[in-house]
Design a protein around this motif. Structure first.
Motif, PDB file in Angstrom:
ATOM      1  N   HIS A  87       0.826  -1.208   0.000  1.00 13.47           N
ATOM      2  CA  HIS A  87       0.000   0.000   0.000  1.00 13.47           C
ATOM      3  C   HIS A  87       0.861   1.259   0.000  1.00 13.47           C
ATOM      4  N   ASN A  88       1.874   1.278   0.851  1.00 14.22           N
ATOM      5  CA  ASN A  88       2.728   2.470   0.912  1.00 14.22           C
ATOM      6  C   ASN A  88       3.584   2.615  -0.342  1.00 14.22           C
ATOM      7  N   LEU A  89       3.973   1.499  -0.953  1.00 12.95           N
ATOM      8  CA  LEU A  89       4.708   1.574  -2.211  1.00 12.95           C
ATOM      9  C   LEU A  89       3.824   2.157  -3.309  1.00 12.95           C
ATOM     10  N   SER A  90       2.563   1.744  -3.360  1.00 10.27           N
ATOM     11  CA  SER A  90       1.642   2.289  -4.358  1.00 10.27           C
ATOM     12  C   SER A  90       1.479   3.794  -4.178  1.00 10.27           C
ATOM     13  N   TRP A  91       1.386   4.230  -2.939  1.00 11.14           N
ATOM     14  CA  TRP A  91       1.262   5.662  -2.664  1.00 11.14           C
ATOM     15  C   TRP A  91       2.536   6.398  -3.089  1.00 11.14           C
ATOM     16  N   ALA A 151      -2.270   3.813  10.171  1.00 14.02           N
ATOM     17  CA  ALA A 151      -3.351   2.847   9.939  1.00 14.02           C
ATOM     18  C   ALA A 151      -4.656   3.318  10.548  1.00 14.02           C
ATOM     19  N   ASN A 152      -4.611   3.843  11.763  1.00 14.34           N
ATOM     20  CA  ASN A 152      -5.840   4.296  12.425  1.00 14.34           C
ATOM     21  C   ASN A 152      -6.452   5.509  11.750  1.00 14.34           C
ATOM     22  N   ASN A 153      -5.621   6.318  11.102  1.00 12.98           N
ATOM     23  CA  ASN A 153      -6.124   7.521  10.421  1.00 12.98           C
ATOM     24  C   ASN A 153      -6.468   7.270   8.962  1.00 12.98           C
ATOM     25  N   GLY A 154      -6.263   6.043   8.479  1.00 12.74           N
ATOM     26  CA  GLY A 154      -6.515   5.769   7.072  1.00 12.74           C
ATOM     27  C   GLY A 154      -5.545   6.509   6.178  1.00 12.74           C
ATOM     28  N   GLN A 155      -4.272   6.591   6.613  1.00 12.94           N
ATOM     29  CA  GLN A 155      -3.251   7.321   5.869  1.00 12.94           C
ATOM     30  C   GLN A 155      -2.063   6.410   5.577  1.00 12.94           C
ATOM     31  N   MET A 156      -1.215   6.882   4.663  1.00 12.62           N
ATOM     32  CA  MET A 156       0.065   6.239   4.417  1.00 12.62           C
ATOM     33  C   MET A 156       1.126   6.918   5.276  1.00 12.62           C
ATOM     34  N   ILE A 157       2.236   6.208   5.511  1.00 17.88           N
ATOM     35  CA  ILE A 157       3.266   6.768   6.389  1.00 17.88           C
ATOM     36  C   ILE A 157       3.878   8.018   5.787  1.00 17.88           C
ATOM     37  N   ASP A 186       4.248  11.057   8.294  1.00 16.38           N
ATOM     38  CA  ASP A 186       5.564  11.627   8.601  1.00 16.38           C
ATOM     39  C   ASP A 186       6.490  11.398   7.414  1.00 16.38           C
ATOM     40  N   PRO A 187       6.464  12.287   6.427  1.00 12.03           N
ATOM     41  CA  PRO A 187       7.286  12.084   5.223  1.00 12.03           C
ATOM     42  C   PRO A 187       8.783  12.090   5.495  1.00 12.03           C
TER      43      PRO A 187
END
Length: 460
Positions: free
Chosen positions: A221-225, A415-421, A425-426
């Motif tokens: 998922h994070n790679l796709s983002w 995960a709890n916020n429905g966000q990517m890392i 925190d970029p």
């Protein structure tokens, strides 16, 4: 293929009539020898990999992914054992699984004799070390015994643009000169038989865990983002864990229709249907989510997976597959057909055993592709005994592309916020590691993120 000379032979300067091999110089490289020194068949293709692929006239590196060739017949009429060995390597490649290949010695004269008594194959590959003028005369003689629809690929001894143009004018489809590698041959053949209605397929990246709970879905998922939002390339993420997929949760999406709808009716999954089923959290990222319930036990035929995956690939430059932790025929076929495979492990014994088994099998079935990439996730868990990275890499046979530290607060918050890392925190090491992986897979650099005035006010 035509036997009409589009250019007059009198206008052709035969610069190779005295010694056709005098200008053929090959660099010293493992497994590549001069024409004069024919290697043994079993040694002819040593060291031929995708990493040292070279290119000849009329061929360029593809911008998309690689697909299976159709069920075509290929006949090679060779002069050198090295050329036969090269095609035997190609015959074992995943892309050539449907093709039928036969190698016959004798070059163009043997091809003329064979074609005069046998039906024409789909692709005729012929090798000649003769002078340019002699090659043209033999090609004209061969054309009299071939169907007009046949594709002809000539393997010559000299890199000469005038000869190349003369051959193309006579209907030859491709002209290659050594040294070349298996992928060059395979992609040259694929260029000749690509479907004109669907010429493009995106690069397929499969992410699979060596065992359950290693975070393979999180990596996918994070790679796709990262591919879509940080590298800025259109990407589709397909969640194939039909029972317990978390794509919809991780991206905070409500999707009434899922990838199961396409898999249950693959014959209807054309471009327009797939487009309607996809969710789009951003302009560049599309999601094919998994069902949110386990109310239905689905028995999906293996062919349905390949049909749907191929349908998605034709509409996007990059396709990321989030694969479940299981082993089956369709899983193996999907991994073998991928342009890139990422195996996610933890630094423990179970990951080492399972990961090595997977990597070794995929290496054997994908000899001309980049080896499966290794991602070590959740490294440095407090008080947990771990296999050192150096020892893990040496035992599994692959150096990790990235090592992600154990950071439960960052990943839990995302995960709890429905966000990517990268959104959470970029600047974190994990986000930068995923961006590095995305850059490695695409050859592109991460573009700097721009914050709008309103996002600054909101603290985002």
């Amino acid at each position: 293929m035509s036997n009409e000379n589009a250019l007059f032979d009198d206008d052709f300067e035969d610069v190779f009539s005295e010694d056709p091999l005098s200008d053929l110089v090959q660099p010293d490289m493992e497994g590549t020898q001069s024409v004069a020194d024919e290697p043994a068949p079993e040694a002819a293709h040593a060291g031929l990999t995708a990493d040292n692929d070279s290119h000849g006239l009329g061929h360029a590196e593809p911008t998309g992914g690689d697909v299976m060739l159709p069920a075509i017949s290929i006949k090679l009429f060779y002069e050198r054992a090295e050329t036969r060995g090269l095609l035997e390597v190609c015959a074992q490649d995943r892309r050539m699984g449907r093709a039928t290949i036969e190698c016959i010695p004798g070059g163009i004269p043997a091809a003329i004799a064979y074609m005069s008594e046998n039906p024409t194959p789909n692709l005729l590959m012929i090798e000649s070390s003769d002078s340019a003028g002699q090659v043209l005369r033999e090609i004209d003689a061969l054309a009299e015994h071939c169907d007009d629809s046949v594709k002809v690929m000539v393997i010559g001894a000299v890199n000469d643009i005038t000869l190349y143009r003369q051959l193309i004018a006579r209907g030859v489809s491709e002209y290659l000169v050594p040294p070349f590698q298996p992928l060059q041959i395979i992609r040259s053949v694929a260029d000749l038989f690509v479907n004109p209605d669907s010429p493009f397929v995106g690069k397929q990246i499969s992410v699979v865990g060596a065992k359950g709970g290693v975070g393979a879905s999180t990596i996918a998922h994070n790679l796709s983002w990262a591919l879509s939002e940080n590298i800025k390339v259109n990407t589709t993420l397909v969640d194939l864990d039909l029972s317990f997929g978390t794509t919809a949760l991780d991206f905070n999406q409500e999707t009434p229709q899922t990838v199961a709808d396409a898999l249950l009716a693959p014959e209807r999954a054309d471009e327009s249907v797939i487009e309607r089923l996809l969710a789009k959290p951003t302009d560049r990222l599309s999601l094919f989510t998994a069902p949110a319930t386990i109310n239905q036990i689905m028995d999906i035929p293996d062919e349905a997976y390949s049909t749907v995956i191929e349908g998605v690939r034709r509409n996007v430059p990059y396709l990321v597959l989030d694969l479940p932790h299981m082993w089956s025929t369709w899983m193996l076929n999907t991994l073998v057909a991928s342009d890139e495979v990422i195996v996610v492990c933890q630094p423990d014994l179970a990951s080492l055993r399972n990961g090595k088994n997977m990597i070794d099998q995929l290496r054997a079935k994908r000899p001309n592709d980049h080896p499966p990439r290794l991602v070590l996730n959740m490294s440095g868990v407090p008080k947990r005994p771990e296999i050192p990275v150096k020892d893990f890499a040496a035992a599994i046979g692959v150096e990790p592309d990235v090592i992600l530290p154990f950071d439960p607060e960052l990943f839990g918050t995302a995960a709890n916020n429905g966000q990517m890392i990268s959104e959470t925190d970029p600047a974190s090491k994990s986000a930068q590691a995923i961006d590095h992986l995305a850059s490695t897979l695409t050859g592109r650099v991460v573009e700097p993120q721009e914050k709008s005035f309103f996002k600054k006010l909101l603290g985002k």
